[in-house]
Design a protein around this motif. Structure first.
Motif, PDB file in Angstrom:
ATOM      1  N   GLY A  71     -14.336  80.726 -28.859  1.00  0.00           N
ATOM      2  CA  GLY A  71     -13.228  79.841 -29.180  1.00  0.00           C
ATOM      3  C   GLY A  71     -13.578  78.782 -30.209  1.00  0.00           C
ATOM      4  N   THR A  72     -12.559  78.205 -30.798  1.00  0.00           N
ATOM      5  CA  THR A  72     -12.694  77.217 -31.860  1.00  0.00           C
ATOM      6  C   THR A  72     -13.542  76.020 -31.435  1.00  0.00           C
ATOM      7  OG1 THR A  72     -11.406  76.000 -33.515  1.00  0.00           O
ATOM      8  CG2 THR A  72     -10.575  75.937 -31.263  1.00  0.00           C
ATOM      9  N   ALA A  73     -14.270  75.487 -32.392  1.00  0.00           N
ATOM     10  CA  ALA A  73     -15.058  74.260 -32.225  1.00  0.00           C
ATOM     11  C   ALA A  73     -16.095  74.348 -31.111  1.00  0.00           C
ATOM     12  CB  ALA A  73     -14.141  73.054 -32.029  1.00  0.00           C
ATOM     13  N   SER A  74     -16.612  75.535 -30.865  1.00  0.00           N
ATOM     14  CA  SER A  74     -17.668  75.713 -29.869  1.00  0.00           C
ATOM     15  C   SER A  74     -19.030  75.455 -30.497  1.00  0.00           C
ATOM     16  CB  SER A  74     -17.644  77.131 -29.307  1.00  0.00           C
ATOM     17  OG  SER A  74     -16.457  77.350 -28.586  1.00  0.00           O
ATOM     18  N   THR A  75     -19.992  75.106 -29.664  1.00  0.00           N
ATOM     19  CA  THR A  75     -21.373  74.941 -30.102  1.00  0.00           C
ATOM     20  C   THR A  75     -22.240  75.871 -29.269  1.00  0.00           C
ATOM     21  OG1 THR A  75     -20.998  72.631 -30.698  1.00  0.00           O
ATOM     22  CG2 THR A  75     -23.279  73.314 -30.362  1.00  0.00           C
ATOM     23  N   ILE A  76     -23.049  76.677 -29.965  1.00  0.00           N
ATOM     24  CA  ILE A  76     -23.986  77.571 -29.296  1.00  0.00           C
ATOM     25  C   ILE A  76     -25.381  77.199 -29.772  1.00  0.00           C
ATOM     26  CG2 ILE A  76     -24.682  79.958 -28.890  1.00  0.00           C
ATOM     27  CD1 ILE A  76     -21.812  80.809 -29.537  1.00  0.00           C
ATOM     28  N   LEU A  77     -26.266  76.877 -28.838  1.00  0.00           N
ATOM     29  CA  LEU A  77     -27.604  76.415 -29.174  1.00  0.00           C
ATOM     30  C   LEU A  77     -28.633  77.529 -29.046  1.00  0.00           C
ATOM     31  CD1 LEU A  77     -27.608  72.937 -27.379  1.00  0.00           C
ATOM     32  CD2 LEU A  77     -27.022  73.473 -29.761  1.00  0.00           C
ATOM     33  N   GLY A  78     -29.752  77.357 -29.740  1.00  0.00           N
ATOM     34  CA  GLY A  78     -30.843  78.323 -29.705  1.00  0.00           C
ATOM     35  C   GLY A  78     -31.283  78.611 -28.285  1.00  0.00           C
ATOM     36  N   GLY A  79     -31.536  79.880 -28.002  1.00  0.00           N
ATOM     37  CA  GLY A  79     -31.921  80.324 -26.669  1.00  0.00           C
ATOM     38  C   GLY A  79     -30.742  80.732 -25.815  1.00  0.00           C
ATOM     39  N   ALA A  80     -29.521  80.481 -26.290  1.00  0.00           N
ATOM     40  CA  ALA A  80     -28.330  80.814 -25.516  1.00  0.00           C
ATOM     41  C   ALA A  80     -27.895  82.249 -25.785  1.00  0.00           C
ATOM     42  CB  ALA A  80     -27.190  79.857 -25.861  1.00  0.00           C
ATOM     43  N   ALA A  81     -27.233  82.824 -24.797  1.00  0.00           N
ATOM     44  CA  ALA A  81     -26.669  84.169 -24.931  1.00  0.00           C
ATOM     45  C   ALA A  81     -25.319  84.210 -24.235  1.00  0.00           C
ATOM     46  CB  ALA A  81     -27.601  85.207 -24.343  1.00  0.00           C
ATOM     47  N   LEU A  82     -24.358  84.832 -24.902  1.00  0.00           N
ATOM     48  CA  LEU A  82     -23.049  85.101 -24.324  1.00  0.00           C
ATOM     49  C   LEU A  82     -23.003  86.590 -24.043  1.00  0.00           C
ATOM     50  CD1 LEU A  82     -20.270  83.816 -23.645  1.00  0.00           C
ATOM     51  CD2 LEU A  82     -19.544  84.434 -25.963  1.00  0.00           C
ATOM     52  N   PRO A  83     -22.877  86.980 -22.769  1.00  0.00           N
ATOM     53  CA  PRO A  83     -22.947  88.407 -22.454  1.00  0.00           C
ATOM     54  C   PRO A  83     -21.729  89.175 -22.955  1.00  0.00           C
ATOM     55  CG  PRO A  83     -22.424  87.148 -20.484  1.00  0.00           C
ATOM     56  CD  PRO A  83     -22.675  86.158 -21.581  1.00  0.00           C
ATOM     57  N   ALA A  84     -21.890  90.466 -23.090  1.00  0.00           N
ATOM     58  CA  ALA A  84     -20.809  91.342 -23.556  1.00  0.00           C
ATOM     59  C   ALA A  84     -19.551  91.126 -22.719  1.00  0.00           C
ATOM     60  CB  ALA A  84     -21.251  92.801 -23.469  1.00  0.00           C
TER      61      ALA A  84
END
Length: 176
Positions: A116-129
């Protein structure tokens, strides 16, 4: 770039080791894509001998407009993914305050995900399938359970999503 892949106007991509875009995928316009190349004598990241400054996008995926994508470490975007809206940040590097060094970790976004818009994903993170990351979320860890809505600051599992949702069963990436 694979067949029918597209990069729009006003994108900046600098200091990458690799930018790979799968079939029928796109990077819309106005995105800022940066890295920190591995072929340098800099002391930054010298402790990470295997680090790669790569952006790898699978097939039928889209990164929309005006996002900041920091590829100091690998960012892997799966097939049939949408990084939607505006102003999301994918940030693979930071300062390790314990060791007082620049450090980096990869980011993984699984197949059939929606960011979604304006999200932040940081190093080491994973969003599963087969997952959705809600607007304005902060994803700062490695989630593993598919078919979930994740959201909040920091992101947490909010609810299960039905496997029958049409977004999770598309055969082409374009969403009408």
């Amino acid at each position: 770039m694979d067949s029918n892949a597209y990069i729009g106007n006003f994108n900046v991509a600098v200091h990458l080791d690799l930018l790979k875009i799968g079939k029928h995928s796109s990077i819309a316009r106005g995105n800022w894509i940066t890295g920190f190349p591995t072929n340098t004598d800099s002391k930054h990241f010298s402790h990470q001998k295997d680090r790669q400054s790569n952006l790898i996008i699978g097939e039928h995926s889209a990164i929309t407009k005006n996002h900041h994508i920091d590829c100091t470490n690998i960012i892997q975007v799966g097939n049939f993914v949408t990084v939607a809206g505006y102003s999301s940040q994918l940030l693979t590097h930071s300062i390790n305050i314990e060791l007082n060094i620049q450090d980096s970790n990869p980011i993984t976004i699984g197949d059939y995900c929606f960011v979604g818009t304006a999200s932040t994903i940081l190093g080491g993170a994973a969003l599963p399938a087969y997952s959705v990351l809600g607007a304005n979320a902060l994803l700062n860890k490695n989630f593993t359970t598919p078919y979930r809505l994740y959201g909040g600051n920091p992101a947490k599992e909010i609810k299960e999503l039905p496997k029958e949702y049409k977004y999770f069963n598309r055969e082409t990436g374009f969403v009408y």
